[in-house]
Design an enzyme around this catalytic site. Structure first.
Site, short mmCIF file in Angstrom:
data_model
loop_
_atom_site.label_atom_id
_atom_site.label_comp_id
_atom_site.label_asym_id
_atom_site.label_seq_id
_atom_site.Cartn_x
_atom_site.Cartn_y
_atom_site.Cartn_z
CD GLU A 128 49.49 45.63 51.43
OE1 GLU A 128 50.41 45.46 52.26
OE2 GLU A 128 49.50 46.55 50.60
CB SER B 226 55.65 51.83 57.26
OG SER B 226 55.35 50.49 57.14
CG ASP C 33 56.11 47.57 57.05
OD1 ASP C 33 55.86 47.30 55.86
OD2 ASP C 33 55.25 47.56 57.94
CE1 TYR D 129 49.66 42.65 59.32
CE2 TYR D 129 50.46 41.20 61.05
CZ TYR D 129 50.67 41.86 59.86
OH TYR D 129 51.87 41.73 59.21
P1 NG1 Z 1 51.29 48.29 58.13
O1 NG1 Z 1 50.59 48.67 56.90
O2 NG1 Z 1 52.42 49.23 58.44
O3 NG1 Z 1 50.37 48.07 59.28
C1 NG1 Z 1 51.69 45.60 58.26
C2 NG1 Z 1 52.96 44.80 58.56
C3 NG1 Z 1 53.67 44.34 57.27
C4 NG1 Z 1 52.72 43.68 56.30
C5 NG1 Z 1 51.49 44.59 56.08
C6 NG1 Z 1 50.42 43.97 55.19
C7 NG1 Z 1 54.18 45.45 60.61
C8 NG1 Z 1 55.24 46.31 61.18
N1 NG1 Z 1 53.90 45.62 59.30
O4 NG1 Z 1 52.06 46.87 57.79
O5 NG1 Z 1 54.74 43.46 57.63
O6 NG1 Z 1 52.32 42.40 56.75
O7 NG1 Z 1 50.86 44.92 57.33
O8 NG1 Z 1 50.93 43.65 53.93
O9 NG1 Z 1 53.60 44.64 61.31
#
Ligand code: NG1
Length: 391
Positions: A21, A115, A160, A212
């Protein structure tokens, strides 16, 4: 919508990341699998460049835009931005595409770390390509859409879109980056992964996006500082750094000291990234060997690292993890970007009903959500990647 020979339905699954993760954007391998739940997009090609979208969920208003290389975004948080991201990315690669009329529906929980947004990106891209009779190699499309989704403002890592397009039924896949490749491992038949939503939305269009993107910058800074202290080139990648020195040495170097030093926060972020990278390899080996106990322990260690070093968990997520373990799961952790979202737990298949019932009684019922347990908790069965089906 008038029927035409090229009309069809795209099924694009959500995904659950089993381990690895917040390290895809560091170029380190991850181990997700696709879910049975999906976005479905029924479409018909249009004669012009217009694209019109309708969502069966009334919370999402219809949207329309013209297919071209730079599509103006709808206001932040608008669902159609994921479709705009996909269409823009495909249109930059293939000029003069015509648009589609599309109807979207989904049984994926939204903003739950599963996702749903990338599933929409993939579904929309496949629809436009199919409607125009264009085919693209799968790896190329994964790369294109991984970058294309950044249109919405998140500096995502590409996991994803890759798993949604490339998953194999019955398997989890290790995804390596630079170059992108997928390596499937069969999920043992007597293992059951369970997904449970914390009831806390992790809106990537809101504060979670800033948090993020901040993590992605911190990882970059930590990498540069450690490289300098080790006498390695400043632009060395994380995989190369891990190949250049043992993890213990990297962690030692990352601890504050003389020279270019890392703050406490940066050294914790760094520790998460390099230890999580190690756990992915170990988890893949545990899965191949059918060692459920070892895999469970790695899930637990990953959660602790995400909670304490990476600071992306949430008290409600921590509580769900704790309850899943108490109910008999071999391990559990936050899955997806965090700041709310979902957990993934692992148990023997025969114990799954008991674990799910315990979450219903001890987590959802006290929060007034007992009636919806079936939507919030479900078994994650490793599914195939996205496909275009005849209408
Ligand atoms: P989610 O969980 O869908 O927000 C995001 C990123 C991934 C990855 C994960 C953490 C996007 C589309 N997806 O996913 O690439 O970094 O967080 O592991 O930004």
């Amino acid at each position: 919508m008038a029927s035409t020979p090229l009309g069809a339905v795209v099924r694009a699954p959500g995904r659950v990341n089993l381990i690895g993760e917040h390290i895809d954007y560091c170029g380190l391998p991850v181990l997700p699998m696709a879910l049975g739940r999906s976005v479905r997009l029924a479409f018909h090609p249009r004669a012009d460049r217009e694209t019109r979208l309708v969502n069966r969920d009334p919370r999402f208003a219809p949207s329309a835009f013209a297919v071209n290389e730079s599509i103006p975004p709808a206001p932040a948080g608008d669902w159609s931005n994921y479709a705009r991201a996909a269409v823009g990315a495909v249109a930059r690669r293939f000029p003069d595409l015509r648009g589609v009329d599309a109807l979207v529906e989904s049984d994926l929980p939204i903003a739950a770390g599963l996702s749903s947004s990338s599933a929409l990106v993939v579904a929309m891209a496949l629809a436009i390509l199919h409607a125009n009779g264009v085919s693209v190699a799968s790896l190329e499309l994964m790369e294109l859409l991984g970058k294309g989704e950044r249109y919405v403002g998140t500096a995502g890592g590409g996991m994803d879109q890759a798993i949604i397009l490339g998953a194999q039924a019955g398997c989890a896949s290790r995804i390596d980056f630079h170059p992108l490749r997928l390596t499937p491992t069969a999920v043992p038949a007597d293992w059951q992964f369970i997904v449970a939503w914390s009831l806390v939305h992790a809106e990537k269009s809101g504060g979670a996006r800033q948090a993020y993107n901040e993590r992605t910058r911190q990882c970059e800074e930590a990498r540069r500082l450690v490289a300098t202290r080790l006498g390695q080139p400043e632009d060395i990648t994380y995989p190369a750094l891990l190949a250049a020195a043992p993890v213990e040495q990297l962690l030692e170097v990352a601890r504050a000291g003389a020279g270019a030093t890392l703050s406490g926060v940066l050294s914790r972020r760094f520790r998460h990234v390099v230890t999580e990278g190690t756990r992915v390899r170990q988890a893949e080996a545990a899965m191949a060997a059918g060692d459920l106990v070892a895999f469970g322990q790695l899930l637990d260690a990953s959660h602790q690292s995400l909670r304490d070093d990476y600071e992306v968990s949430h008290p409600e997520v921590d509580r769900l993890v704790e309850l899943a373990r108490e109910a008999g799961a071999a391990g559990a952790r936050l899955t997806g970007a965090g700041f709310g979202g979902s957990i993934v737990a692992l148990c023997r298949a025969e114990r799954a009903p008991e674990v799910m019932a315990a979450l219903g009684e001890r987590f959802y019922a006290p929060r007034g959500a007992a009636g919806d347990v079936g939507r919030h908790v479900f078994t994650a069965d490793p599914s195939a990647g996205a496909e275009v089906l005849p209408a």
